[in-house]
Design a protein around this motif. Sequence first.
Motif, PDB file in Angstrom:
ATOM      1  N   THR A  33       0.830  -1.209   0.000  1.00  0.00           N
ATOM      2  CA  THR A  33       0.000   0.000   0.000  1.00  0.00           C
ATOM      3  C   THR A  33       0.862   1.256   0.000  1.00  0.00           C
ATOM      4  OG1 THR A  33      -1.776  -1.156   1.199  1.00  0.00           O
ATOM      5  CG2 THR A  33      -1.795   1.252   1.248  1.00  0.00           C
ATOM      6  N   SER A  34       1.889   1.278   0.817  1.00  0.00           N
ATOM      7  CA  SER A  34       2.740   2.469   0.907  1.00  0.00           C
ATOM      8  C   SER A  34       3.608   2.655  -0.338  1.00  0.00           C
ATOM      9  CB  SER A  34       3.620   2.395   2.156  1.00  0.00           C
ATOM     10  OG  SER A  34       4.509   1.285   2.090  1.00  0.00           O
ATOM     11  N   SER A  35       3.866   1.568  -1.057  1.00  0.00           N
ATOM     12  CA  SER A  35       4.723   1.638  -2.254  1.00  0.00           C
ATOM     13  C   SER A  35       3.920   1.653  -3.548  1.00  0.00           C
ATOM     14  CB  SER A  35       5.690   0.447  -2.270  1.00  0.00           C
ATOM     15  OG  SER A  35       6.563   0.473  -1.164  1.00  0.00           O
ATOM     16  N   LYS A  36       2.606   1.639  -3.442  1.00  0.00           N
ATOM     17  CA  LYS A  36       1.762   1.543  -4.642  1.00  0.00           C
ATOM     18  C   LYS A  36       2.040   2.672  -5.634  1.00  0.00           C
ATOM     19  CE  LYS A  36      -2.618   2.617  -4.678  1.00  0.00           C
ATOM     20  NZ  LYS A  36      -4.091   2.631  -4.482  1.00  0.00           N
ATOM     21  N   GLY A  37       2.175   3.893  -5.133  1.00  0.00           N
ATOM     22  CA  GLY A  37       2.422   5.015  -6.025  1.00  0.00           C
ATOM     23  C   GLY A  37       3.699   4.859  -6.827  1.00  0.00           C
ATOM     24  N   ASP A  38       4.749   4.364  -6.176  1.00  0.00           N
ATOM     25  CA  ASP A  38       6.028   4.174  -6.870  1.00  0.00           C
ATOM     26  C   ASP A  38       5.935   3.033  -7.894  1.00  0.00           C
ATOM     27  OD1 ASP A  38       7.654   6.167  -5.521  1.00  0.00           O
ATOM     28  OD2 ASP A  38       7.433   4.925  -3.737  1.00  0.00           O
ATOM     29  N   LEU A  39       5.159   2.026  -7.580  1.00  0.00           N
ATOM     30  CA  LEU A  39       4.953   0.935  -8.541  1.00  0.00           C
ATOM     31  C   LEU A  39       4.180   1.433  -9.761  1.00  0.00           C
ATOM     32  CD1 LEU A  39       4.077  -2.040  -6.155  1.00  0.00           C
ATOM     33  CD2 LEU A  39       5.931  -2.042  -7.838  1.00  0.00           C
ATOM     34  N   VAL A  40       3.115   2.194  -9.497  1.00  0.00           N
ATOM     35  CA  VAL A  40       2.260   2.660 -10.587  1.00  0.00           C
ATOM     36  C   VAL A  40       3.031   3.550 -11.565  1.00  0.00           C
ATOM     37  CG1 VAL A  40       0.273   4.137 -11.118  1.00  0.00           C
ATOM     38  CG2 VAL A  40       0.109   2.423  -9.295  1.00  0.00           C
ATOM     39  N   LYS A  41       3.988   4.299 -11.066  1.00  0.00           N
ATOM     40  CA  LYS A  41       4.788   5.157 -11.951  1.00  0.00           C
ATOM     41  C   LYS A  41       5.497   4.358 -13.029  1.00  0.00           C
ATOM     42  CE  LYS A  41       5.763   8.729  -8.482  1.00  0.00           C
ATOM     43  NZ  LYS A  41       6.819   9.352  -7.646  1.00  0.00           N
ATOM     44  N   ARG A  42       5.783   3.109 -12.751  1.00  0.00           N
ATOM     45  CA  ARG A  42       6.517   2.266 -13.696  1.00  0.00           C
ATOM     46  C   ARG A  42       5.661   1.770 -14.854  1.00  0.00           C
ATOM     47  NH1 ARG A  42       9.094   2.876  -9.256  1.00  0.00           N
ATOM     48  NH2 ARG A  42      11.312   2.469  -9.075  1.00  0.00           N
ATOM     49  N   GLU A  43       4.336   1.947 -14.741  1.00  0.00           N
ATOM     50  CA  GLU A  43       3.458   1.558 -15.842  1.00  0.00           C
ATOM     51  C   GLU A  43       3.733   2.401 -17.081  1.00  0.00           C
ATOM     52  OE1 GLU A  43      -1.239   0.508 -16.411  1.00  0.00           O
ATOM     53  OE2 GLU A  43      -0.739   2.305 -15.241  1.00  0.00           O
ATOM     54  N   ALA A  44       3.812   3.705 -16.904  1.00  0.00           N
ATOM     55  CA  ALA A  44       4.070   4.605 -18.023  1.00  0.00           C
ATOM     56  C   ALA A  44       5.456   4.352 -18.608  1.00  0.00           C
ATOM     57  CB  ALA A  44       3.938   6.061 -17.578  1.00  0.00           C
ATOM     58  N   GLN A  45       6.425   4.081 -17.751  1.00  0.00           N
ATOM     59  CA  GLN A  45       7.777   3.759 -18.215  1.00  0.00           C
ATOM     60  C   GLN A  45       7.759   2.513 -19.090  1.00  0.00           C
ATOM     61  OE1 GLN A  45      10.196   1.951 -15.245  1.00  0.00           O
ATOM     62  NE2 GLN A  45      12.147   2.337 -16.301  1.00  0.00           N
ATOM     63  N   TYR A  46       7.054   1.505 -18.641  1.00  0.00           N
ATOM     64  CA  TYR A  46       6.973   0.244 -19.378  1.00  0.00           C
ATOM     65  C   TYR A  46       6.299   0.454 -20.734  1.00  0.00           C
ATOM     66  CZ  TYR A  46       5.968  -4.718 -20.251  1.00  0.00           C
ATOM     67  OH  TYR A  46       5.895  -5.978 -20.802  1.00  0.00           O
ATOM     68  N   LEU A  47       5.157   1.143 -20.738  1.00  0.00           N
ATOM     69  CA  LEU A  47       4.412   1.342 -21.979  1.00  0.00           C
ATOM     70  C   LEU A  47       5.218   2.135 -22.994  1.00  0.00           C
ATOM     71  CD1 LEU A  47       1.790   1.005 -23.555  1.00  0.00           C
ATOM     72  CD2 LEU A  47       0.927   3.071 -22.434  1.00  0.00           C
ATOM     73  N   ALA A  48       5.887   3.185 -22.546  1.00  0.00           N
ATOM     74  CA  ALA A  48       6.696   3.995 -23.455  1.00  0.00           C
ATOM     75  C   ALA A  48       7.832   3.182 -24.048  1.00  0.00           C
ATOM     76  CB  ALA A  48       7.243   5.217 -22.723  1.00  0.00           C
ATOM     77  N   ALA A  49       8.492   2.386 -23.211  1.00  0.00           N
ATOM     78  CA  ALA A  49       9.610   1.572 -23.692  1.00  0.00           C
ATOM     79  C   ALA A  49       9.140   0.489 -24.656  1.00  0.00           C
ATOM     80  CB  ALA A  49      10.337   0.940 -22.503  1.00  0.00           C
ATOM     81  N   ALA A  50       8.021  -0.159 -24.346  1.00  0.00           N
ATOM     82  CA  ALA A  50       7.502  -1.219 -25.219  1.00  0.00           C
ATOM     83  C   ALA A  50       7.097  -0.655 -26.571  1.00  0.00           C
ATOM     84  CB  ALA A  50       6.319  -1.911 -24.558  1.00  0.00           C
ATOM     85  N   GLY A  51       6.501   0.522 -26.588  1.00  0.00           N
ATOM     86  CA  GLY A  51       6.062   1.132 -27.831  1.00  0.00           C
ATOM     87  C   GLY A  51       7.207   1.524 -28.745  1.00  0.00           C
ATOM     88  N   LYS A  52       8.371   1.773 -28.173  1.00  0.00           N
ATOM     89  CA  LYS A  52       9.543   2.166 -28.966  1.00  0.00           C
ATOM     90  C   LYS A  52      10.531   1.012 -29.146  1.00  0.00           C
ATOM     91  CE  LYS A  52      10.428   5.658 -26.228  1.00  0.00           C
ATOM     92  NZ  LYS A  52      11.068   6.869 -25.657  1.00  0.00           N
TER      93      LYS A  52
END
Length: 286
Positions: A33-52
């Motif tokens: 719960t306390s780390s959820k925000g930091d985990l969620v930030k990695r979604e955008a990183q993953y999507l951007a990297a996969a798309g390129k």
Amino acid sequence: MMRLDQPAYRFEETLDNCIAGITGNVGLRNKITSSKGDLVKREAQYLAAAGKGELHFIPPINTNHDSDQPIINTLLKSELVKIYDQYFVPEKKQARRIYDSLLNAAEEKCPFCGGIGTPRNLDHFLPKTHFPQFSVLPLNLIPSCRDCNMDSKGHSFATSAEDQIIHPYADNDRFFLTQWIFATYHEENSKKPSRFEYYISPPKTWSNVDKQRVNKHFEDFELSKRYATKAAEMLGTILYQIESMKQQGLTRDVIKCVLLQPGIEKAPFVNHWQKGMYQALLQELE
């Protein structure tokens, strides 16, 4: 190599469902719960990297040893893996509905092998052993048949641009909308039966990296062999249809227009084995 719509569930919602399923481990529940925000930030990183085509730039964890260590704040590698194994996959857990949604979205067709196999579980595109931060990221969970998951892909991951297989959710449209898999038809002779041979021929305008990527995908998932096997299953029926039409006095042009061209146009997607098969037969009648 078969496009899937991006998952209906986002990372934050998935984590919330996993957290709701943690009833006996208050310490883990609080850490996630306390780390959820930091985990969620990695979604955008993953999507951007996969798309390129740049997922290989995301560094893996513990490639040389199995020691546990914090990955996100105080969350350990083992704890991130546990989220998937104990709070996402089990049928009685709340997050299981997301697992089922991801699996069912493939409509019984494995995207890695072009729909030949039937997905039976979810494959971690980036393996959770080396990328535990993505263990329950929906974008990283690909419906996969057993042959693709266990035999072809396994726990491997790319360490260079040209070694990346095609990402079904996020990769560039060129891999899904442009034909790069073709076939030739070898007619029966005294030594060998009739057969199809599948091969890749990406556009000359593609970069060398993209050409190497489709070749990697084609070879890793043994598409030449698997596509040829599917085409061979249909060959007898199609040859009978062609011969019957000839006996009815129909010309080659009519056979092409009535039988072969519709087979090309009605293929499920541009790099499907059916499209290459009918193209090869059409070429044979030229």
